[in-house]
Design a protein around this motif. Structure first.
Motif, PDB file in Angstrom:
ATOM      1  N   ALA A  64       0.812  -1.223   0.000  1.00 46.48           N
ATOM      2  CA  ALA A  64       0.000   0.000   0.000  1.00 46.48           C
ATOM      3  C   ALA A  64       0.843   1.268   0.000  1.00 46.48           C
ATOM      4  O   ALA A  64       0.376   2.327  -0.411  1.00 46.48           O
ATOM      5  CB  ALA A  64      -0.927   0.009   1.217  1.00 46.48           C
ATOM      6  N   ASN A 230      -3.958   3.023   0.879  1.00 41.35           N
ATOM      7  CA  ASN A 230      -4.221   1.950  -0.082  1.00 41.35           C
ATOM      8  C   ASN A 230      -3.770   2.407  -1.452  1.00 41.35           C
ATOM      9  O   ASN A 230      -4.109   3.508  -1.891  1.00 41.35           O
ATOM     10  CB  ASN A 230      -5.717   1.597  -0.103  1.00 41.35           C
ATOM     11  CG  ASN A 230      -5.986   0.297  -0.843  1.00 41.35           C
ATOM     12  OD1 ASN A 230      -5.242  -0.665  -0.713  1.00 41.35           O
ATOM     13  ND2 ASN A 230      -7.051   0.270  -1.626  1.00 41.35           N
ATOM     14  N   HIS A 231      -2.979   1.580  -2.123  1.00 39.79           N
ATOM     15  CA  HIS A 231      -2.437   1.930  -3.438  1.00 39.79           C
ATOM     16  C   HIS A 231      -1.757   3.303  -3.420  1.00 39.79           C
ATOM     17  O   HIS A 231      -1.861   4.067  -4.385  1.00 39.79           O
ATOM     18  CB  HIS A 231      -3.530   1.909  -4.512  1.00 39.79           C
ATOM     19  CG  HIS A 231      -4.145   0.561  -4.729  1.00 39.79           C
ATOM     20  ND1 HIS A 231      -3.418  -0.548  -5.113  1.00 39.79           N
ATOM     21  CD2 HIS A 231      -5.421   0.135  -4.597  1.00 39.79           C
ATOM     22  CE1 HIS A 231      -4.217  -1.597  -5.220  1.00 39.79           C
ATOM     23  NE2 HIS A 231      -5.444  -1.211  -4.906  1.00 39.79           N
ATOM     24  N   THR A 325     -10.813  -0.250   2.128  1.00 43.69           N
ATOM     25  CA  THR A 325      -9.879  -0.695   1.099  1.00 43.69           C
ATOM     26  C   THR A 325     -10.615  -1.319  -0.084  1.00 43.69           C
ATOM     27  O   THR A 325     -10.229  -1.112  -1.238  1.00 43.69           O
ATOM     28  CB  THR A 325      -8.854  -1.684   1.673  1.00 43.69           C
ATOM     29  OG1 THR A 325      -9.531  -2.746   2.362  1.00 43.69           O
ATOM     30  CG2 THR A 325      -7.915  -0.978   2.647  1.00 43.69           C
ATOM     31  N   ARG A 326     -11.694  -2.071   0.192  1.00 47.71           N
ATOM     32  CA  ARG A 326     -12.467  -2.651  -0.914  1.00 47.71           C
ATOM     33  C   ARG A 326     -13.162  -1.566  -1.725  1.00 47.71           C
ATOM     34  O   ARG A 326     -13.218  -1.627  -2.950  1.00 47.71           O
ATOM     35  CB  ARG A 326     -13.505  -3.627  -0.359  1.00 47.71           C
ATOM     36  CG  ARG A 326     -12.892  -4.938   0.130  1.00 47.71           C
ATOM     37  CD  ARG A 326     -13.906  -5.769   0.909  1.00 47.71           C
ATOM     38  NE  ARG A 326     -13.321  -7.026   1.358  1.00 47.71           N
ATOM     39  CZ  ARG A 326     -13.908  -7.851   2.215  1.00 47.71           C
ATOM     40  NH1 ARG A 326     -15.113  -7.542   2.728  1.00 47.71           N
ATOM     41  NH2 ARG A 326     -13.319  -8.975   2.581  1.00 47.71           N
ATOM     42  N   GLN A 327     -13.672  -0.576  -1.012  1.00 46.70           N
ATOM     43  CA  GLN A 327     -14.326   0.554  -1.699  1.00 46.70           C
ATOM     44  C   GLN A 327     -13.320   1.301  -2.566  1.00 46.70           C
ATOM     45  O   GLN A 327     -13.618   1.669  -3.702  1.00 46.70           O
ATOM     46  CB  GLN A 327     -14.927   1.489  -0.667  1.00 46.70           C
ATOM     47  CG  GLN A 327     -15.630   2.712  -1.265  1.00 46.70           C
ATOM     48  CD  GLN A 327     -16.216   3.598  -0.175  1.00 46.70           C
ATOM     49  OE1 GLN A 327     -16.644   3.122   0.870  1.00 46.70           O
ATOM     50  NE2 GLN A 327     -16.211   4.901  -0.410  1.00 46.70           N
ATOM     51  N   ASP A 328     -12.116   1.516  -2.036  1.00 48.69           N
ATOM     52  CA  ASP A 328     -11.081   2.211  -2.796  1.00 48.69           C
ATOM     53  C   ASP A 328     -10.644   1.375  -3.997  1.00 48.69           C
ATOM     54  O   ASP A 328     -10.429   1.923  -5.083  1.00 48.69           O
ATOM     55  CB  ASP A 328      -9.894   2.511  -1.884  1.00 48.69           C
ATOM     56  CG  ASP A 328      -8.814   3.319  -2.587  1.00 48.69           C
ATOM     57  OD1 ASP A 328      -9.084   4.503  -2.902  1.00 48.69           O
ATOM     58  OD2 ASP A 328      -7.725   2.786  -2.838  1.00 48.69           O
ATOM     59  N   ASN A 329     -10.524   0.073  -3.826  1.00 46.68           N
ATOM     60  CA  ASN A 329     -10.151  -0.800  -4.944  1.00 46.68           C
ATOM     61  C   ASN A 329     -11.183  -0.727  -6.059  1.00 46.68           C
ATOM     62  O   ASN A 329     -10.847  -0.692  -7.240  1.00 46.68           O
ATOM     63  CB  ASN A 329     -10.009  -2.238  -4.453  1.00 46.68           C
ATOM     64  CG  ASN A 329      -8.793  -2.442  -3.555  1.00 46.68           C
ATOM     65  OD1 ASN A 329      -7.867  -1.644  -3.571  1.00 46.68           O
ATOM     66  ND2 ASN A 329      -8.821  -3.500  -2.759  1.00 46.68           N
ATOM     67  N   ALA A 330     -12.471  -0.722  -5.672  1.00 49.85           N
ATOM     68  CA  ALA A 330     -13.540  -0.680  -6.672  1.00 49.85           C
ATOM     69  C   ALA A 330     -13.536   0.652  -7.421  1.00 49.85           C
ATOM     70  O   ALA A 330     -13.771   0.694  -8.627  1.00 49.85           O
ATOM     71  CB  ALA A 330     -14.889  -0.894  -5.982  1.00 49.85           C
ATOM     72  N   GLU A 331     -13.277   1.746  -6.695  1.00 49.40           N
ATOM     73  CA  GLU A 331     -13.298   3.069  -7.323  1.00 49.40           C
ATOM     74  C   GLU A 331     -12.135   3.286  -8.286  1.00 49.40           C
ATOM     75  O   GLU A 331     -12.249   4.076  -9.220  1.00 49.40           O
ATOM     76  CB  GLU A 331     -13.257   4.152  -6.249  1.00 49.40           C
ATOM     77  CG  GLU A 331     -14.545   4.248  -5.418  1.00 49.40           C
ATOM     78  CD  GLU A 331     -14.423   5.249  -4.295  1.00 49.40           C
ATOM     79  OE1 GLU A 331     -13.318   5.800  -4.098  1.00 49.40           O
ATOM     80  OE2 GLU A 331     -15.453   5.491  -3.616  1.00 49.40           O
ATOM     81  N   HIS A 332     -11.031   2.581  -8.046  1.00 45.65           N
ATOM     82  CA  HIS A 332      -9.842   2.793  -8.877  1.00 45.65           C
ATOM     83  C   HIS A 332      -9.486   1.552  -9.707  1.00 45.65           C
ATOM     84  O   HIS A 332      -8.354   1.388 -10.136  1.00 45.65           O
ATOM     85  CB  HIS A 332      -8.662   3.206  -8.020  1.00 45.65           C
ATOM     86  CG  HIS A 332      -8.853   4.524  -7.316  1.00 45.65           C
ATOM     87  ND1 HIS A 332      -9.457   4.606  -6.064  1.00 45.65           N
ATOM     88  CD2 HIS A 332      -8.571   5.779  -7.693  1.00 45.65           C
ATOM     89  CE1 HIS A 332      -9.499   5.883  -5.705  1.00 45.65           C
ATOM     90  NE2 HIS A 332      -8.989   6.614  -6.660  1.00 45.65           N
ATOM     91  N   ALA A 333     -10.484   0.672  -9.890  1.00 44.88           N
ATOM     92  CA  ALA A 333     -10.243  -0.528 -10.678  1.00 44.88           C
ATOM     93  C   ALA A 333     -10.064  -0.166 -12.159  1.00 44.88           C
ATOM     94  O   ALA A 333     -10.690   0.745 -12.660  1.00 44.88           O
ATOM     95  CB  ALA A 333     -11.399  -1.478 -10.515  1.00 44.88           C
TER      96      ALA A 333
END
Length: 333
Positions: A64, A230-231, A325-333
């Motif tokens: 991260a 995250n990321h 973190t899952r929400q952030d992953n989905a938004e920046h997928a």
């Protein structure tokens, strides 16, 4: 350990007390790609303030950007852009003062096996320019419970003792900020308790503590503020209690004396999720801001069910971490 260990410079003079122990603005780090690989943005415009005297958690999944953040503060990695200050000192323009203000406990057990704990602390103090008459080697060894091992070779120490020795090394120059990078990884429960008792005492005496850990229950118990990365992006930063309150989720488990094969229809459709669990237990998952617990008890009573036991569970830091973190992953997928 006395408060003076954490509150003076290496030359014995008082140090001004800034409001922010660590302050970064728009901090970015880009690693160049090699062999045709694209460049990697390890940190992306991170702005973060860690208040003086706080017990602060920096959380995030593997990769991260946590280690990059810490290594920039330690002077091991050069930032690409942005500003960073440690105890009010710019990490580049006032590099020596910034590094004197911070002590870092790495995750790896990087100790010279042929030195004794006393020798290791003396060498470390010398590297930081601590005058002989201001060194507190024996005092620090006693504080971390290694007085009886002061003359033993580091290679003979247990893993837990080596962890404590790393903390001692980080404290020889009396830093105002202690950074703990996964300090309890692979450590047994007894040592973990001893280590946290010691670190709590340091924090109580004024040392600012920055913790990275994958044991989220530790962060929730110890830290008054939490940041989640995250990321390479900062996705949350606030008081621990404030972040948890935003989850607005609880679970009520009600044990029933009657034999049930399904959730009674009269308990459905009231803004919560209810399921039947083994042992005649009803699980109500609800938002306290929308559903009052008294309403659930009223509905259970109206359904002519007898409550024999009940427990409640609130969302914890792990739930928050996973959601963000899952929400952030989905938004920046």
């Amino acid at each position: 350990m006395t408060a003076s260990i954490a509150q003076k410079n290496t030359d014995g003079t008082p140090n001004p007390q800034p409001d922010a122990a660590i302050e970064v603005k728009n901090l970015s780090k880009i690693y160049k790609g090699s062999y045709g690989q694209p460049e990697k943005h390890a940190l992306k415009d991170v702005s973060l303030t860690i208040p003086r005297g706080s017990f602060f958690a920096l959380l995030g999944p593997n990769g991260a950007g946590k280690s990059t953040f810490i290594n920039i503060l330690a002077g091991l990695v050069t930032k690409t852009s942005g500003d960073a200050k440690i105890w009010g000192y710019d990490i580049e323009d006032q590099m020596r003062a910034a590094r004197r203000s911070i002590g870092i406990v790495p995750q790896e057990l990087n100790l010279d096996p042929f030195f004794t704990p006393r020798e290791l602390l003396e060498v470390q103090a010398g590297l930081y320019g601590v005058p002989q008459h201001l060194r507190r080697t024996d005092e620090i060894l006693e504080a971390v419970g290694l007085s009886d091992k002061a003359k033993s070779y580091a290679r003979t120490l247990s893993g837990g003792m080596r962890r404590r020795l790393l903390v001692a090394k980080a404290m020889v120059h009396s830093p105002h900020i202690l950074v703990l990078d996964e300090p309890t990884a692979g450590v047994d429960i007894e040592l973990r308790i001893q280590l946290w008792d010691y670190v709590r005492e340091l924090n109580r005496m004024g040392t600012t503590v920055l913790l990275t850990t994958h044991y989220l229950e530790e962060a929730e118990e110890l830290c008054d503020k939490v940041a989640i990365i995250n990321h390479g992006r900062l996705v949350a930063c606030d008081e621990t209690s404030t972040l948890l309150s935003k989850m607005d989720a609880k679970e009520l488990i009600v044990s029933i004396s009657e034999e049930l094969t399904d959730v009674p229809a009269s308990l459905r459709g009231f803004g919560y999720n209810v399921t039947l669990q083994p042992g005649n237990r009803l699980s109500f998952q609800y938002s306290p801001s929308k559903v009052e617990i008294a309403k659930i008890f009223e509905l259970v009573h109206e359904a002519k069910l007898t409550i024999t036991d009940l427990t409640t569970e609130e969302s914890d830091l792990e739930d928050l971490f996973l959601r963000l973190t899952r929400q952030d992953n989905a938004e920046h997928a």
